[in-house]
Scaffold this active site. Structure first.
Site, PDB file in Angstrom:
ATOM      1  N   TRP A 161       0.800  -1.225   0.000  1.00 51.75           N
ATOM      2  CA  TRP A 161       0.000   0.000   0.000  1.00 51.75           C
ATOM      3  C   TRP A 161       0.831   1.273   0.000  1.00 51.75           C
ATOM      4  O   TRP A 161       0.297   2.360  -0.211  1.00 51.75           O
ATOM      5  CB  TRP A 161      -0.922   0.016   1.240  1.00 51.75           C
ATOM      6  N   ASN A 162       2.139   1.165   0.280  1.00 49.74           N
ATOM      7  CA  ASN A 162       2.869   2.422   0.537  1.00 49.74           C
ATOM      8  C   ASN A 162       3.179   3.230  -0.725  1.00 49.74           C
ATOM      9  O   ASN A 162       3.222   4.461  -0.677  1.00 49.74           O
ATOM     10  CB  ASN A 162       4.119   2.173   1.396  1.00 49.74           C
ATOM     11  N   LYS A 185      -2.428  -8.286  -7.981  1.00 47.72           N
ATOM     12  CA  LYS A 185      -3.272  -8.072  -6.803  1.00 47.72           C
ATOM     13  C   LYS A 185      -2.670  -6.925  -5.987  1.00 47.72           C
ATOM     14  O   LYS A 185      -1.660  -7.082  -5.314  1.00 47.72           O
ATOM     15  CB  LYS A 185      -3.352  -9.322  -5.921  1.00 47.72           C
ATOM     16  N   PRO A 186      -3.328  -5.753  -6.037  1.00 51.94           N
ATOM     17  CA  PRO A 186      -2.814  -4.634  -5.242  1.00 51.94           C
ATOM     18  C   PRO A 186      -3.208  -4.796  -3.774  1.00 51.94           C
ATOM     19  O   PRO A 186      -4.075  -5.614  -3.448  1.00 51.94           O
ATOM     20  CB  PRO A 186      -3.520  -3.422  -5.856  1.00 51.94           C
ATOM     21  N   ALA A 187      -2.595  -3.996  -2.896  1.00 52.95           N
ATOM     22  CA  ALA A 187      -2.941  -4.047  -1.472  1.00 52.95           C
ATOM     23  C   ALA A 187      -4.387  -3.595  -1.288  1.00 52.95           C
ATOM     24  O   ALA A 187      -4.843  -2.671  -1.963  1.00 52.95           O
ATOM     25  CB  ALA A 187      -2.003  -3.147  -0.678  1.00 52.95           C
ATOM     26  N   SER A 240       6.294  -7.066   2.931  1.00 56.76           N
ATOM     27  CA  SER A 240       7.097  -7.344   4.124  1.00 56.76           C
ATOM     28  C   SER A 240       7.904  -8.639   3.986  1.00 56.76           C
ATOM     29  O   SER A 240       7.522  -9.553   3.245  1.00 56.76           O
ATOM     30  CB  SER A 240       6.173  -7.448   5.330  1.00 56.76           C
ATOM     31  N   GLU A 261      10.938  -8.080  -3.308  1.00 61.24           N
ATOM     32  CA  GLU A 261      11.348  -6.739  -2.861  1.00 61.24           C
ATOM     33  C   GLU A 261      10.771  -6.574  -1.465  1.00 61.24           C
ATOM     34  O   GLU A 261       9.585  -6.284  -1.311  1.00 61.24           O
ATOM     35  CB  GLU A 261      10.790  -5.666  -3.801  1.00 61.24           C
ATOM     36  N   LEU A 262      11.600  -6.787  -0.447  1.00 60.32           N
ATOM     37  CA  LEU A 262      11.062  -6.909   0.911  1.00 60.32           C
ATOM     38  C   LEU A 262      11.435  -5.724   1.810  1.00 60.32           C
ATOM     39  O   LEU A 262      11.818  -4.666   1.338  1.00 60.32           O
ATOM     40  CB  LEU A 262      11.517  -8.244   1.498  1.00 60.32           C
ATOM     41  N   GLU A 392      11.938  -2.576  11.333  1.00 60.21           N
ATOM     42  CA  GLU A 392      11.513  -1.524  10.419  1.00 60.21           C
ATOM     43  C   GLU A 392      10.464  -0.653  11.135  1.00 60.21           C
ATOM     44  O   GLU A 392       9.434  -1.163  11.574  1.00 60.21           O
ATOM     45  CB  GLU A 392      10.892  -2.219   9.205  1.00 60.21           C
TER      46      GLU A 392
HETATM   47  P1  NAD Z   1       2.555  -6.852   3.432  1.00 57.53           P
HETATM   48  O1  NAD Z   1       3.634  -7.859   3.276  1.00 57.53           O
HETATM   49  O2  NAD Z   1       1.680  -6.958   4.625  1.00 57.53           O
HETATM   50  O3  NAD Z   1       1.593  -6.866   2.179  1.00 57.53           O
HETATM   51  C1  NAD Z   1       2.076  -6.708   0.874  1.00 57.53           C
HETATM   52  C2  NAD Z   1       1.089  -7.341  -0.090  1.00 57.53           C
HETATM   53  O4  NAD Z   1       1.030  -8.733   0.158  1.00 57.53           O
HETATM   54  C3  NAD Z   1      -0.335  -6.826   0.029  1.00 57.53           C
HETATM   55  O5  NAD Z   1      -0.914  -6.780  -1.259  1.00 57.53           O
HETATM   56  C4  NAD Z   1      -1.006  -7.899   0.863  1.00 57.53           C
HETATM   57  O6  NAD Z   1      -2.388  -7.955   0.651  1.00 57.53           O
HETATM   58  C5  NAD Z   1      -0.311  -9.130   0.322  1.00 57.53           C
HETATM   59  N1  NAD Z   1      -0.319 -10.297   1.215  1.00 57.53           N
HETATM   60  C6  NAD Z   1      -0.285 -10.328   2.562  1.00 57.53           C
HETATM   61  N2  NAD Z   1      -0.299 -11.605   2.992  1.00 57.53           N
HETATM   62  C7  NAD Z   1      -0.343 -12.399   1.893  1.00 57.53           C
HETATM   63  C8  NAD Z   1      -0.370 -13.805   1.678  1.00 57.53           C
HETATM   64  N3  NAD Z   1      -0.350 -14.653   2.691  1.00 57.53           N
HETATM   65  N4  NAD Z   1      -0.411 -14.265   0.403  1.00 57.53           N
HETATM   66  C9  NAD Z   1      -0.421 -13.421  -0.631  1.00 57.53           C
HETATM   67  N5  NAD Z   1      -0.397 -12.059  -0.491  1.00 57.53           N
HETATM   68  C10 NAD Z   1      -0.350 -11.572   0.757  1.00 57.53           C
HETATM   69  O7  NAD Z   1       3.274  -5.439   3.338  1.00 57.53           O
HETATM   70  P2  NAD Z   1       2.619  -3.989   3.422  1.00 57.53           P
HETATM   71  O8  NAD Z   1       2.328  -3.705   4.858  1.00 57.53           O
HETATM   72  O9  NAD Z   1       1.547  -3.839   2.418  1.00 57.53           O
HETATM   73  O10 NAD Z   1       3.834  -3.094   2.910  1.00 57.53           O
HETATM   74  C11 NAD Z   1       4.868  -2.700   3.721  1.00 57.53           C
HETATM   75  C12 NAD Z   1       6.093  -3.591   3.532  1.00 57.53           C
HETATM   76  O11 NAD Z   1       6.493  -3.588   2.171  1.00 57.53           O
HETATM   77  C13 NAD Z   1       7.281  -3.082   4.309  1.00 57.53           C
HETATM   78  O12 NAD Z   1       7.941  -4.155   4.925  1.00 57.53           O
HETATM   79  C14 NAD Z   1       8.155  -2.461   3.234  1.00 57.53           C
HETATM   80  O13 NAD Z   1       9.521  -2.391   3.550  1.00 57.53           O
HETATM   81  C15 NAD Z   1       7.897  -3.346   2.076  1.00 57.53           C
HETATM   82  N6  NAD Z   1       8.239  -2.685   0.820  1.00 57.53           N
HETATM   83  C16 NAD Z   1       9.358  -3.097   0.143  1.00 57.53           C
HETATM   84  C17 NAD Z   1       9.732  -2.464  -1.032  1.00 57.53           C
HETATM   85  C18 NAD Z   1      10.964  -2.882  -1.790  1.00 57.53           C
HETATM   86  O14 NAD Z   1      11.063  -2.532  -2.965  1.00 57.53           O
HETATM   87  N7  NAD Z   1      11.903  -3.607  -1.202  1.00 57.53           N
HETATM   88  C19 NAD Z   1       8.960  -1.406  -1.521  1.00 57.53           C
HETATM   89  C20 NAD Z   1       7.820  -1.010  -0.820  1.00 57.53           C
HETATM   90  C21 NAD Z   1       7.475  -1.674   0.349  1.00 57.53           C
END
Ligand code: NAD
Length: 488
Positions: A161-162, A185-187, A240, A261-262, A392
């Site tokens: 979502w960020n 699949k977007p957030a 994440s 990309e975590l 983080e």
């Molecule tokens: P998140 O991991 O909670 O969710 C990311 C996406 O994954 C969302 O679309 C979510 O719905 C989906 N998701 C969650 N659980 C899932 C599952 N079990 N199966 C399939 N999809 C699932 O992360 P967030 O809170 O949306 O974003 C923040 C995180 O993203 C932070 O850790 C940040 O550092 C990271 N991030 C990394 C980069 C990069 O390029 N390295 C860029 C932006 C954000």
């Protein structure tokens, strides 16, 4: 709170259904999910809540289109991206407003993201026509070797979502350029920007089935079956580390090509030979861009003992002067955090540091009223066992610790399982190169607080993941290399 007419009209302009096989359709069963404005904690609209059956239909559409799309002329693929780039740029203001409404960041920051997001389409429109192979004489001289690049096949994309649009274009751009089809699949917190983007690609002439978008309140429920489906060939995830780790395990079943990309825990190092004022300005960018909710956000500041107090005080003064508020308001620089959980997490990390002896120079409290606001915060005298040095933060909090030697600075920077990006401020060229070589990250900002650039390879090492997005490397993630041994 009633929202402004201009805000309502950008929300109304977005199609809120699923986009599958070139058609907009409701979720099977007709379910919807609410999208919320984090600055008011009130719903903005309802969108389709896709089911596993919808997701499977989306992968079916991607799979059906793969062969034809892979054979489409590279110039044609590039020109679709180029047209989409131009339309995004033309519509920057409305897309930025939409993004601010669903994600919270200040309008100026949303505009910057739209520009960054569009750049991936321009960059990969140019890369689409530069996919090459090679013809070589093997060392022994007999026969010939031919290598060719071919699209990986149907891709699965999951984004956070960020950065609601840029995290999508960074995957969609190279996939279109390489000739891959995809399910995105977007957030669930920020789906509107992606739905608007799908509409733009449709208008730009992208054939139905190449990009399929499934919004859903059940990420695992919708994407899990696709990861297990032999028709998918690649998974690219931004989010994440915790979720990434699970997805890597799931993708082992079908041995998918995987890009991850975590999360990050970026160190920001300031040496005693640095221009402290320039370091403070860089720190504001590295820390406060996106309200601190960036994987690249400076998570901890390690400053040479001799300049640590000066740096912390100047940073606190700058942070304290930043205007916090609803991202749509004039002059606002810092919007709300994405939700109540995220704000509680930031508050807990700050309280933990204060409880262990850190000192708050500014901030360290949530703001009263509706929305998820947290005051920009600078913490000094950070103890080594403070949890925010390890985790983080994802919020507007800058912890400042000091070091007494270059070796200690590098050791502190590397004392984390993450390895996405680091920032280094020094005016000594030899030191700059030594430190850049010694730091264990995929990227380094040297005397600058931002590294993101569509023409550069973005990505991490260690628990920040693997794979690169952007640059000439970005398209490789979507190409397979086939080698032909030729008997002359
Ligand atoms: P998140 O991991 O909670 O969710 C990311 C996406 O994954 C969302 O679309 C979510 O719905 C989906 N998701 C969650 N659980 C899932 C599952 N079990 N199966 C399939 N999809 C699932 O992360 P967030 O809170 O949306 O974003 C923040 C995180 O993203 C932070 O850790 C940040 O550092 C990271 N991030 C990394 C980069 C990069 O390029 N390295 C860029 C932006 C954000």
């Amino acid at each position: 709170m009633t929202i402004a007419t201009s805000e309502q009209s950008v929300i109304d302009s977005v199609n809120k259904q699923l986009f599958i096989g070139g058609e907009w359709r409701d979720a099977s069963g007709g379910g919807t999910l609410a999208v919320e404005d984090p600055s008011t904690a009130e719903p903005l609209c309802e969108i389709a809540d896709g089911t596993p059956e919808d997701a499977t239909a989306a992968l079916g559409a991607a799979d059906e289109m793969q062969e034809e799309w892979g054979k489409t002329a590279p110039r044609e693929r590039g020109e679709i991206l180029r047209r989409a780039f131009e339309k995004i740029v033309e519509r920057t203001d409305e897309l930025a407003l939409l993004m601010t409404l669903e994600m919270g960041k200040a309008l100026a920051e949303s505009k910057a993201e739209i520009t960054y997001a569009a750049e991936f389409f321009r960059w990969f429109s140019e890369e689409a026509v530069r996919i090459e192979g090679r013809y070589a004489v093997p060392p022994a001289g007999a026969g010939r070797m031919l290598t060719m690049k071919q699209p990986v096949g149907p891709c699965l994309f999951i984004t956070p979502w960020n950065f609601p649009m840029a995290m999508g274009t960074r995957k969609i751009g190279p996939a279109i350029a390489a000739g891959c089809t995809m399910v995105m699949k977007p957030a669930q917190q920020t789906p509107l920007s992606m739905l608007a983007l799908a509409g733009i690609l449709e208008e730009s002439g992208l054939p139905g089935g190449v990009l399929n978008v499934v919004t859903s309140s059940s990420s695992g429920g919708t994407m899990g079956p696709l990861i297990a489906d032999p028709r998918a060939r690649k998974l690219s995830f931004t989010g994440s580390t915790e979720v990434g780790r699970k997805l890597v395990a799931q993708s082992a079943e079908q041995l998918l090509r995987v890009s991850m990309e975590l999360g990050g825990n970026a160190p920001f190092l300031v040496f005693d030979d640095a221009d402290v004022d320039a370091a403070v300005e860089g720190a504001i960018v590295a820390k406060m861009r996106n309200i601190g909710e960036a994987c690249t956000a400076a998570n901890r500041f390690h400053v040479a003992g001799g300049v640590a107090s000066e740096f912390a005080e100047k940073l606190a003064k700058r942070m304290d002067a930043m205007k916090v508020g609803r991202g749509t308001e004039e002059g606002v620089e810092v919007g709300p955090l994405i939700d109540g959980d995220q704000r509680d997490k930031v508050g807990d990390l700050v309280d933990d540091a204060l409880g262990k002896g850190a000192r708050a120079l500014v901030g360290a409290e949530k703001m009263e009223g509706s929305g998820y606001f947290y005051r920009p915060t600078v913490l000094d005298d950070i103890p080594e066992d403070a949890t925010l040095l390890k985790e983080e933060i994802f919020g507007p909090v800058a912890p400042v610790a000091s070091f007494d030697s270059e070796e200690a600075a590098i050791a502190a920077a590397n004392d984390t399982e993450y390895g996405l990006v680091a920032y280094v401020y020094t005016s000594d060229l030899k030191r700059a190169l030594r430190v850049c070589e010694g730091i264990e990250t995929g990227m380094v900002g040297l005397n600058q607080g931002m590294v993101s650039n569509a023409s550069a390879p973005f990505g991490g090492i260690k628990h920040s993941g693997f794979g690169r997005e952007g640059g000439i490397e970005g398209i490789e993630e979507y190409l397979e290399t086939k080698y032909v041994a030729i008997n002359l």
